[in-house]
Each structure stands twice: as C-alpha cells, then as structure tokens.
Design a protein around this motif. Structure first.
Motif, PDB file in Angstrom:
ATOM      1  N   VAL A  67       0.844  -1.203   0.000  1.00  0.00           N
ATOM      2  CA  VAL A  67       0.000   0.000   0.000  1.00  0.00           C
ATOM      3  C   VAL A  67       0.878   1.251   0.000  1.00  0.00           C
ATOM      4  O   VAL A  67       0.601   2.212  -0.724  1.00  0.00           O
ATOM      5  CB  VAL A  67      -0.976   0.002   1.197  1.00  0.00           C
ATOM      6  N   GLY A  80     -10.425   1.009  -0.137  1.00  0.00           N
ATOM      7  CA  GLY A  80      -9.656   2.170   0.284  1.00  0.00           C
ATOM      8  C   GLY A  80     -10.316   3.475  -0.099  1.00  0.00           C
ATOM      9  O   GLY A  80     -11.026   3.562  -1.099  1.00  0.00           O
ATOM     10  N   TYR A 100      -5.046   7.559   3.697  1.00  0.00           N
ATOM     11  CA  TYR A 100      -5.683   6.571   2.825  1.00  0.00           C
ATOM     12  C   TYR A 100      -6.125   5.476   3.774  1.00  0.00           C
ATOM     13  O   TYR A 100      -5.302   4.826   4.419  1.00  0.00           O
ATOM     14  CB  TYR A 100      -4.683   6.040   1.795  1.00  0.00           C
ATOM     15  N   THR A 101      -7.439   5.305   3.931  1.00  0.00           N
ATOM     16  CA  THR A 101      -7.966   4.350   4.904  1.00  0.00           C
ATOM     17  C   THR A 101      -8.607   3.174   4.193  1.00  0.00           C
ATOM     18  O   THR A 101      -9.397   3.348   3.275  1.00  0.00           O
ATOM     19  CB  THR A 101      -8.988   5.032   5.828  1.00  0.00           C
ATOM     20  N   VAL A 102      -8.239   1.978   4.649  1.00  0.00           N
ATOM     21  CA  VAL A 102      -8.776   0.747   4.083  1.00  0.00           C
ATOM     22  C   VAL A 102      -9.684   0.101   5.120  1.00  0.00           C
ATOM     23  O   VAL A 102      -9.280  -0.136   6.264  1.00  0.00           O
ATOM     24  CB  VAL A 102      -7.642  -0.231   3.691  1.00  0.00           C
ATOM     25  N   SER A 110     -10.069  -1.030  10.583  1.00  0.00           N
ATOM     26  CA  SER A 110      -9.584  -0.097   9.566  1.00  0.00           C
ATOM     27  C   SER A 110      -8.074   0.053   9.692  1.00  0.00           C
ATOM     28  O   SER A 110      -7.518  -0.120  10.768  1.00  0.00           O
ATOM     29  CB  SER A 110     -10.250   1.274   9.716  1.00  0.00           C
TER      30      SER A 110
END
Length: 170
Positions: free
Chosen positions: A60, A152, A145-147, A104
């Motif tokens: 990532v 994402g 950037y959050t998954v 998350s």
C-alpha cells in the motif's frame, strides 16, 4: 523531474510529515523512526509497542507513492460503519443497519510533490495550504488513505493523542 527538484520535494515532504506528527503530539519514537527512514504502525485500541509494517502494508505504501503520497505512519483501529449501500428502483442509497464495527487501517500521508498535489506552482499558495493543514492537524484532522474491508478511500480522519499514541476518533 530533476534530481535537485526531487530532493527538494522529499525534504519538504519529510519536514511536513514531522510537523504534522508534532502537531498531534505523536510519540518521539515514531518521529525518530521516520527520520531514520522507517514507518511504524500502531493499533489505536492497544497501548502496546509499535510494529514494523508487514508485506501488505508495504504494498500500500508503494501504491501511494505512485499516487504522489508519502506515508509517515500507519494507524489501525475500529470504525463504525452505520449503514450499507442498497439499490432500490435503480437508486443507490445508504440504508441504516445499526452498529457495524470494522477494522480499519489508515495510512497517514503527505504529498511528495506539493505543486502537483495542489495543482499550482505558486510557492505562496502552497505554503498557505501547508499552514492550513498544520492548523487542522492541531485540531486532530490528518489526511490518510484508509482501508476498511478491502476498500480504500482518501480523506481526513480525526485523531487524538494519549501519551503520544494516536487514537482514531472519527
């Protein structure tokens, strides 16, 4: 991009990342690791030690680098997704489903090339933007950037610091 410009961008990104970490009172060990070229991961639910990034995290980080973003910290946490997407009569909407807690992973990041990110090459405008985001960071807002569940999304998250450890609160 010329080597001189690339180094200037990297130096500026590194300084901006450090300034953001200081603005949210991050633990000095995280800042020191970043200065040494390491990115640490913390779990906002646990007050344990910081971890090195795993292979998935490193992928990532590389992906974000290709999108003009440098990751300076990774924060794991839990978010409440209060709804699910539904399509009724061809219209997509959010349907309330009660409390749904999801793990998350937020990759806190800064631009590598500020002119490219902000869409301007005016130094004064770039500095005003940086100053604005530093003020927001002091209020707990950080860009990431959050998954969540494999999906994402880029945007601001809200954090608080407890003894130097970040905790996501929004």
């Amino acid at each position: 991009m010329q080597a001189n410009q690339k180094n200037r961008n990297t130096d500026r990104s590194n300084q901006y990342a450090e300034d953001l970490m200081k603005a949210v009172s991050m633990d000095i060990s995280v800042i020191t690791a970043f200065r040494q070229g390491r990115i640490l991961k913390s779990d906002s639910l646990l007050n344990g030690d910081y971890e090195e990034l795993n292979d998935e995290d490193l992928k990532v980080v590389e992906q974000l680098k290709g999108w003009n973003n440098q990751v300076y910290h990774v924060l794991k946490g839990i978010v409440n997704v209060a709804g699910a997407r539904a399509v009724l009569n061809g219209v997509e909407s959010l349907v309330s489903t009660g409390v749904n807690l999801w793990e998350s992973t937020s990759y806190l990041c800064v631009p590598i090339d500020f002119a490219k990110e902000f869409g301007v090459d005016d130094e004064e405008i770039i500095q005003e933007s940086i100053d604005h985001y530093l003020k927001m960071a002091k209020k707990g807002y950080l860009f990431s950037y959050t998954v969540v569940d494999g999906v994402g999304d880029m945007g601001d998250i809200v954090v608080t610091s407890e003894n130097g450890k970040l905790k996501r609160i929004g």
